[in-house]
Write a protein that holds these residues in place. Structure first.
Motif, PDB file in Angstrom:
ATOM      1  N   SER A   1       0.858  -1.179   0.000  1.00 32.86           N
ATOM      2  CA  SER A   1       0.000   0.000   0.000  1.00 32.86           C
ATOM      3  C   SER A   1       0.893   1.228   0.000  1.00 32.86           C
ATOM      4  N   THR A   2       0.387   2.277  -0.609  1.00 31.41           N
ATOM      5  CA  THR A   2       1.036   3.575  -0.526  1.00 31.41           C
ATOM      6  C   THR A   2       0.227   4.386   0.466  1.00 31.41           C
ATOM      7  N   LEU A   3       0.921   4.997   1.415  1.00 30.62           N
ATOM      8  CA  LEU A   3       0.250   5.722   2.480  1.00 30.62           C
ATOM      9  C   LEU A   3       0.610   7.197   2.438  1.00 30.62           C
ATOM     10  N   SER A   4      -0.321   8.013   2.862  1.00 26.87           N
ATOM     11  CA  SER A   4      -0.100   9.442   3.027  1.00 26.87           C
ATOM     12  C   SER A   4      -0.211   9.735   4.519  1.00 26.87           C
ATOM     13  N   LEU A   5       0.727  10.506   5.070  1.00 20.88           N
ATOM     14  CA  LEU A   5       0.700  10.835   6.494  1.00 20.88           C
ATOM     15  C   LEU A   5       0.389  12.314   6.699  1.00 20.88           C
ATOM     16  N   SER A   6      -0.415  12.592   7.723  1.00 20.60           N
ATOM     17  CA  SER A   6      -0.724  13.975   8.084  1.00 20.60           C
ATOM     18  C   SER A   6       0.452  14.556   8.863  1.00 20.60           C
ATOM     19  N   LEU A   7       0.360  15.813   9.163  1.00 15.95           N
ATOM     20  CA  LEU A   7       1.307  16.418  10.102  1.00 15.95           C
ATOM     21  C   LEU A   7       0.989  15.891  11.495  1.00 15.95           C
ATOM     22  N   GLN A   8       1.940  15.980  12.411  1.00 15.60           N
ATOM     23  CA  GLN A   8       1.669  15.577  13.788  1.00 15.60           C
ATOM     24  C   GLN A   8       0.659  16.535  14.402  1.00 15.60           C
ATOM     25  N   GLY A   9      -0.060  16.046  15.418  1.00 18.07           N
ATOM     26  CA  GLY A   9      -1.068  16.866  16.071  1.00 18.07           C
ATOM     27  C   GLY A   9      -2.448  16.691  15.473  1.00 18.07           C
ATOM     28  N   HIS A  10      -2.666  15.553  14.787  1.00 18.69           N
ATOM     29  CA  HIS A  10      -3.959  15.290  14.158  1.00 18.69           C
ATOM     30  C   HIS A  10      -4.418  13.871  14.462  1.00 18.69           C
ATOM     31  N   GLU A  11      -5.720  13.673  14.452  1.00 20.73           N
ATOM     32  CA  GLU A  11      -6.282  12.329  14.525  1.00 20.73           C
ATOM     33  C   GLU A  11      -7.471  12.257  13.584  1.00 20.73           C
ATOM     34  N   PHE A  12      -7.936  11.029  13.364  1.00 25.10           N
ATOM     35  CA  PHE A  12      -9.032  10.816  12.430  1.00 25.10           C
ATOM     36  C   PHE A  12     -10.344  10.757  13.190  1.00 25.10           C
ATOM     37  N   GLN A  13     -11.352  11.407  12.648  1.00 23.17           N
ATOM     38  CA  GLN A  13     -12.699  11.368  13.216  1.00 23.17           C
ATOM     39  C   GLN A  13     -13.638  10.804  12.168  1.00 23.17           C
ATOM     40  N   PRO A  14     -14.082   9.549  12.340  1.00 25.78           N
ATOM     41  CA  PRO A  14     -15.002   8.958  11.359  1.00 25.78           C
ATOM     42  C   PRO A  14     -16.392   9.580  11.490  1.00 25.78           C
TER      43      PRO A  14
ATOM     44  N   THR B   1      -7.951   4.124   6.626  1.00 22.80           N
ATOM     45  CA  THR B   1      -7.323   5.203   7.384  1.00 22.80           C
ATOM     46  C   THR B   1      -6.936   4.668   8.764  1.00 22.80           C
ATOM     47  N   PHE B   2      -5.854   5.184   9.311  1.00 18.08           N
ATOM     48  CA  PHE B   2      -5.460   4.830  10.675  1.00 18.08           C
ATOM     49  C   PHE B   2      -4.937   6.082  11.359  1.00 18.08           C
ATOM     50  N   ASP B   3      -4.937   6.062  12.692  1.00 12.84           N
ATOM     51  CA  ASP B   3      -4.194   7.089  13.412  1.00 12.84           C
ATOM     52  C   ASP B   3      -3.388   6.427  14.507  1.00 12.84           C
ATOM     53  N   TYR B   4      -2.290   7.086  14.855  1.00  8.06           N
ATOM     54  CA  TYR B   4      -1.343   6.531  15.817  1.00  8.06           C
ATOM     55  C   TYR B   4      -0.849   7.645  16.718  1.00  8.06           C
ATOM     56  N   ASP B   5      -0.828   7.361  18.008  1.00  7.08           N
ATOM     57  CA  ASP B   5      -0.282   8.303  18.980  1.00  7.08           C
ATOM     58  C   ASP B   5       0.976   7.693  19.582  1.00  7.08           C
ATOM     59  N   SER B   6       2.106   8.334  19.351  1.00  4.34           N
ATOM     60  CA  SER B   6       3.384   7.758  19.776  1.00  4.34           C
ATOM     61  C   SER B   6       3.596   7.813  21.291  1.00  4.34           C
ATOM     62  N   SER B   7       2.896   8.669  22.020  1.00  4.26           N
ATOM     63  CA  SER B   7       3.076   8.687  23.473  1.00  4.26           C
ATOM     64  C   SER B   7       2.259   7.592  24.158  1.00  4.26           C
ATOM     65  N   SER B   8       1.041   7.350  23.702  1.00  7.35           N
ATOM     66  CA  SER B   8       0.208   6.303  24.308  1.00  7.35           C
ATOM     67  C   SER B   8       0.304   4.973  23.553  1.00  7.35           C
ATOM     68  N   HIS B   9       0.899   4.988  22.350  1.00  2.50           N
ATOM     69  CA  HIS B   9       1.003   3.825  21.455  1.00  2.50           C
ATOM     70  C   HIS B   9      -0.365   3.352  20.958  1.00  2.50           C
ATOM     71  N   ARG B  10      -1.359   4.242  21.037  1.00  7.17           N
ATOM     72  CA  ARG B  10      -2.694   3.892  20.546  1.00  7.17           C
ATOM     73  C   ARG B  10      -2.679   3.842  19.022  1.00  7.17           C
ATOM     74  N   CYS B  11      -3.221   2.749  18.502  1.00  2.00           N
ATOM     75  CA  CYS B  11      -3.331   2.543  17.057  1.00  2.00           C
ATOM     76  C   CYS B  11      -4.790   2.245  16.770  1.00  2.00           C
TER      77      CYS B  11
ATOM     78  N   VAL C   1      -2.090  10.865  11.441  1.00  3.32           N
ATOM     79  CA  VAL C   1      -3.077  10.107  10.659  1.00  3.32           C
ATOM     80  C   VAL C   1      -2.420   9.595   9.385  1.00  3.32           C
ATOM     81  N   GLY C   2      -2.717   8.351   9.053  1.00  7.26           N
ATOM     82  CA  GLY C   2      -2.254   7.766   7.791  1.00  7.26           C
ATOM     83  C   GLY C   2      -3.441   7.348   6.952  1.00  7.26           C
ATOM     84  N   SER C   3      -3.347   7.581   5.657  1.00  4.09           N
ATOM     85  CA  SER C   3      -4.419   7.210   4.729  1.00  4.09           C
ATOM     86  C   SER C   3      -3.861   6.354   3.614  1.00  4.09           C
ATOM     87  N   VAL C   4      -4.590   5.310   3.239  1.00  6.90           N
ATOM     88  CA  VAL C   4      -4.210   4.466   2.113  1.00  6.90           C
ATOM     89  C   VAL C   4      -4.553   5.228   0.834  1.00  6.90           C
TER      90      VAL C   4
END
Length: 172
Positions: free
Chosen positions: A11-24, A54-64, A86-89
């Protein structure tokens, strides 16, 4: 170069800037909420889960978190935490055109198309539809639609035809 046996993981992924999360748009679009030790492992979990767009990841809590949603039915929002991303396929017609409606052998081990047991051909996976070039996610209530199978049938939605015979929007 990847071999066909590894296509499901490609897959090719696009990443957001840090400080964002995904809201479905809807809570049921969340398909996974767990921990991962790194952004790379969270991204790998998404690519190994065919419904994930789409996925989001928080590096401090390790939430995926993995979502069966994209920017057509969700949003990337700014959050206070600067450790969330946030990462998007990224989808393109080239992922679909060479195998859609072909024999099932063409889409073995592929995350973008599945083998239909009724037609024995490669088809769009669940909750997506063929728009002539690729398999976008099916639409939700009140969304504008342009073909009969564009709406979420599992939610009893249909693409309504107006009095001029034109498709208009997804309604029950």
């Amino acid at each position: 170069m990847s071999s066909p046996a590894h296509a499901i993981y490609s897959s090719t992924l696009s990443l957001s800037l840090q400080g964002h999360e995904f809201q479905p748009q809807y809570g049921f679009q969340l398909i996974f909420n767990n921990t991962a030790q790194s952004l790379l492992l969270c991204a790998a979990a998404c690519t190994q889960n065919p419904p994930c767009r789409t996925f989001d990841y928080d590096s401090s809590s390790h939430r995926c978190r993995l979502f069966e949603a994209d920017l057509t039915n969700g949003a990337i929002i700014a959050v206070a935490s600067q450790t969330s991303i946030v990462g998007s396929v990224i989808l393109s017609a080239s992922l679909y055109a060479s195998m859609y409606n072909q024999s099932c052998s063409a889409c073995q081990e592929n995350r973008y198309q599945t083998c239909s047991s009724t037609t024995s051909t490669c088809q769009c996976p669940g909750n997506s539809y063929w728009n002539g070039s690729m398999c976008p996610l099916q639409l939700f209530a009140n969304a504008t639609c342009s073909q009969i199978d564009a709406c979420r049938s599992d939610l009893n939605l249909s693409c309504i035809i107006n009095s001029y015979g034109e498709f208009t929007q997804c309604l029950t």
